[in-house]
Design a protein around this motif. Structure first.
Motif, mmCIF file in Angstrom:
data_model
loop_
_atom_site.group_PDB
_atom_site.id
_atom_site.type_symbol
_atom_site.label_atom_id
_atom_site.label_comp_id
_atom_site.label_asym_id
_atom_site.label_seq_id
_atom_site.Cartn_x
_atom_site.Cartn_y
_atom_site.Cartn_z
ATOM 1 N N PHE A 47 -21.737 27.822 11.043
ATOM 2 C CA PHE A 47 -22.167 27.450 9.644
ATOM 3 C C PHE A 47 -22.569 25.458 9.565
ATOM 4 O O PHE A 47 -21.950 25.360 8.704
ATOM 5 N N GLY A 48 -22.943 25.175 10.854
ATOM 6 C CA GLY A 48 -23.035 23.649 10.964
ATOM 7 C C GLY A 48 -21.823 23.411 11.405
ATOM 8 O O GLY A 48 -21.564 21.855 10.334
ATOM 9 N N PHE A 49 -20.409 23.869 11.570
ATOM 10 C CA PHE A 49 -19.044 23.159 11.288
ATOM 11 C C PHE A 49 -18.803 22.348 12.122
ATOM 12 O O PHE A 49 -18.363 20.630 12.217
ATOM 13 N N GLY A 50 -19.409 22.012 12.773
ATOM 14 C CA GLY A 50 -20.051 20.850 14.768
ATOM 15 C C GLY A 50 -21.404 21.212 14.931
ATOM 16 O O GLY A 50 -21.518 21.641 14.689
ATOM 17 N N PRO A 51 -21.349 20.099 15.927
ATOM 18 C CA PRO A 51 -22.462 19.663 16.638
ATOM 19 C C PRO A 51 -22.984 20.711 17.454
ATOM 20 O O PRO A 51 -23.928 20.433 17.444
ATOM 21 N N SER A 52 -22.359 21.558 17.960
ATOM 22 C CA SER A 52 -23.101 22.583 18.930
ATOM 23 C C SER A 52 -22.917 24.294 17.887
ATOM 24 O O SER A 52 -21.890 24.584 17.028
ATOM 25 N N GLU A 53 -23.879 25.087 17.904
ATOM 26 C CA GLU A 53 -24.038 25.366 17.231
ATOM 27 C C GLU A 53 -22.896 27.165 17.904
ATOM 28 O O GLU A 53 -23.079 28.160 17.812
ATOM 29 N N THR A 54 -23.054 26.736 19.023
ATOM 30 C CA THR A 54 -22.627 27.877 20.292
ATOM 31 C C THR A 54 -20.685 27.819 20.406
ATOM 32 O O THR A 54 -20.479 28.950 20.927
ATOM 33 N N VAL A 55 -20.640 26.788 20.163
ATOM 34 C CA VAL A 55 -18.727 26.419 20.164
ATOM 35 C C VAL A 55 -18.332 26.991 18.960
ATOM 36 O O VAL A 55 -18.740 27.103 17.533
ATOM 37 N N GLU A 56 -17.003 28.598 19.072
ATOM 38 C CA GLU A 56 -16.693 28.801 17.481
ATOM 39 C C GLU A 56 -15.131 27.974 17.264
ATOM 40 O O GLU A 56 -14.592 27.568 17.757
ATOM 41 N N PRO A 57 -15.590 28.098 16.205
ATOM 42 C CA PRO A 57 -14.654 27.643 14.895
ATOM 43 C C PRO A 57 -12.843 27.571 16.141
ATOM 44 O O PRO A 57 -12.911 29.261 16.090
ATOM 45 N N TRP A 58 -12.120 26.888 15.442
ATOM 46 C CA TRP A 58 -10.810 27.508 15.714
ATOM 47 C C TRP A 58 -10.394 28.876 15.090
ATOM 48 O O TRP A 58 -9.288 29.754 15.157
ATOM 49 N N LEU A 59 -10.593 29.483 13.518
ATOM 50 C CA LEU A 59 -10.406 30.003 13.042
ATOM 51 C C LEU A 59 -11.921 30.704 13.067
ATOM 52 O O LEU A 59 -12.480 30.015 12.373
ATOM 53 N N PRO A 60 -12.145 32.330 13.625
ATOM 54 C CA PRO A 60 -13.312 32.938 12.838
ATOM 55 C C PRO A 60 -13.874 32.472 10.991
ATOM 56 O O PRO A 60 -13.202 32.876 10.366
ATOM 57 N N GLN A 61 -15.065 32.228 11.441
ATOM 58 C CA GLN A 61 -15.465 32.319 9.386
ATOM 59 C C GLN A 61 -16.440 33.843 8.664
ATOM 60 O O GLN A 61 -16.918 35.227 10.366
#
Length: 551
Positions: free
Chosen positions: A437-451
């Motif tokens: 959801f646009g958390f970072g510049p890459s749409e393939t990198v998972e955030p440190w906790l899942p959304q």
């Protein structure tokens, strides 16, 4: 920066709206799946448009991250996960250009076990000058095999860990009121006091506008280290006599800190995370020459109940007013279940020092209605307010994070019986239809906790400009608050109202009505509606709805 009723002599912090940034989860600027300083810088226009006055940033210091940065190894540098000291300095400058002040966290109760002081203490051995900066004691029992007392960690388990001495033998125990990786400092030691005074100056010299003080009530311990009746709260003790919480001696520390803040221009401020059991005890932290403000956790812990909320507002404003301090209101933060999910459940109040425990299934539709109304209530009360990142998006608690992703030390320290605080710390959704959801510049990198997969309707992109969205409700409320001369600091006069309804006026010409009952109520005479948390039924205010009125 505040409304037009402010005079130049009114300090900004007395009625500021401050936005809490949980740095790991706000915005990822470098694409590693974790929020950082670059992410905050990229979202400053969003924060300016939202209409807040300042940002509080959770710890960004060098840390092993055993407790999400609240275990600090170096207070004068930035953890590489979050950026660099130069980037922090640039953020402060750019935030000020957006008329946003910057308040970092400071963690004075403890350090990381990787801090140079603690490593030196372990190497130096018993009775050393290095160990005197912390709370080391021999154990009880014939061979020192038992902890020095019965104190319990806030994260579960004993508050003591035994060390292995340099010669390899079992040795002394050290105190940690939180995780074992967070040894408590000895605030009776002059070097500890001098060190933190220097840390304050280090960051004030770089332009920060104040500090949020973590565990402000926990610094001073009874030198005798007696067993405690309760390690969760101060019930059962005379005021100021609990062996490690809210002791009166802590205020001399803050008297000195206040003097340091006043050496600097620009009205620097402190806000205390003070676990006081009553408004009376809370007021001790904000008396003249002490700290400026303190979080009002009594308000946060209130049930969705008109009588209870009114009593809390009255007791807080009157008690703090007597010492000349403003009230500071908060609904959620990074340590408790998000209020939308609390309000969507059968209501119960929990005691100071205790963790919130969810009871019964959650009704997110109900919780959302109440959260919208609660926002208008909070932002219309006298004093300042804190907005926890994501509450302006209507984020619920994420209660089904798979166990393999849980990182809060509470999860491990309680033997996997309490899931901890990760559910309110999930990274923010900014745009798009699927994680991240646009958390970072890459749409393939998972955030440190899942959304959650179904957060598309919670994104900033989806809500911006959409009438009736939670984001637009907050933006409208903050815009009115900024401009209306009655809001911010000032008076509050209660009106007669039906059971379960809160109604009050503020001068000049402002009224707020919150219907916490199960039946619609008639609105009082008014000139026009300024803002409502939900649809009105003609001249009637539906249940779980709030309205701002021009009188």
């Amino acid at each position: 920066m505040r409304n037009s009723s402010d005079s130049p002599a009114t300090p900004w912090w007395r009625d500021a709206v401050i936005y809490q940034i949980y740095i790991r989860s706000f915005a990822d600027g470098d694409g590693d799946g974790m929020g950082d300083i670059e992410g905050i810088r990229s979202r400053l226009p969003y924060l300016r448009e939202l209409g807040i006055d300042a940002i509080w940033i959770t710890p960004w210091y060098v840390s092993p991250q055993a407790d999400a940065g609240y275990d600090v190894a170096d207070f004068r540098d930035i953890d590489p996960r979050f950026g660099t000291l130069a980037e922090a300095e640039k953020l402060i400058i750019e935030a000020h250009e957006h008329d946003i002040r910057v308040i970092p966290d400071i963690v004075p109760n403890h350090t990381s076990d990787q801090h140079e002081w603690f490593r030196a203490a372990l190497a130096a051995g018993p009775a050393s000058a290095e160990r005197a900066r912390y709370v080391f004691r021999p154990g009880r029992g014939e061979h020192g095999e038992h902890p020095p007392n019965n104190w319990v960690s806030r994260f579960g388990g004993p508050a003591w860990t035994r060390v292995t001495e340099p010669d390899g033998t079992p040795g002394e125990w050290y105190l940690h009121l939180f995780a074992p990786e967070q040894p408590d400092l000895n605030w009776d030691h002059p070097e500890v006091r001098a060190e933190f005074e220097d840390i304050l100056r280090f960051w004030f010299d770089r332009g920060v506008d104040g500090f949020r003080i973590d565990v402000a009530h926990g610094l001073v311990k009874d030198a005798e280290l007696p067993d405690a009746i309760s390690s969760d709260n101060t019930r059962g003790y005379p005021d100021g006599q609990h062996p490690h919480w809210d002791r009166d001696e802590v205020h001399e520390i803050y008297r000195r800190w206040r003097a340091i803040a006043e050496e600097y221009p620009g009205e620097r401020k402190f806000v205390a995370e003070a676990g006081a059991d009553s408004p009376h005890r809370l007021a001790n932290y904000v008396r003249p020459e002490r700290l400026h403000t303190a979080f009002n956790f009594e308000f946060l812990r209130c049930r969705w109940d008109a009588r209870e909320l009114r009593e809390t507002v009255e007791s807080t404003t009157s008690t703090l007013g007597r010492v000349g301090a403003p009230s500071t209101w908060v609904l959620s933060n990074h340590d408790v279940m998000r209020h939308l999910s609390r309000y969507g459940r059968p209501q119960h109040k929990w005691e100071a020092g205790e963790n919130y425990r969810a009871e019964g299934p959650v009704d997110l539709e109900l919780g959302t209605r109440r959260a919208r109304a609660a926002a208008l209530l909070m932002l219309s009360l006298p004093g300042g307010a804190y907005v926890y990142q994501g509450e302006e998006l209507g984020l619920p608690e994420v209660e089904d994070i798979p166990e393999r992703f849980l990182q809060d030390p509470i999860w491990e320290r309680t033997g996997h019986t309490e899931r901890g605080r990760d559910g309110c710390r999930v990274p923010l959704p900014w745009s798009g239809s699927r994680p991240p959801f646009g958390f970072g510049p890459s749409e393939t990198v998972e955030p440190w906790l899942p959304q959650p997969d179904d957060w598309a309707e919670h994104t900033v992109e989806h809500q911006r400009g959409r009438p009736g969205s939670m984001l637009e409700l907050y933006r409208s409320a903050l815009a009115i608050r900024r401009e209306h001369p009655a809001l911010g600091e000032g008076d509050l006069v209660w009106n007669d109202s039906p059971e379960g309804v809160l109604s009050f006026n503020r001068t000049p010409g402002f009224g707020c009505v919150v219907n916490l009952s199960t039946e619609p109520c008639e609105l009082p005479d008014h000139e026009r509606v300024l803002l409502a948390s939900g649809e009105l039924d003609g001249s009637a205010l539906p249940p779980d709805t709030a309205v701002w009125l021009a009188l």
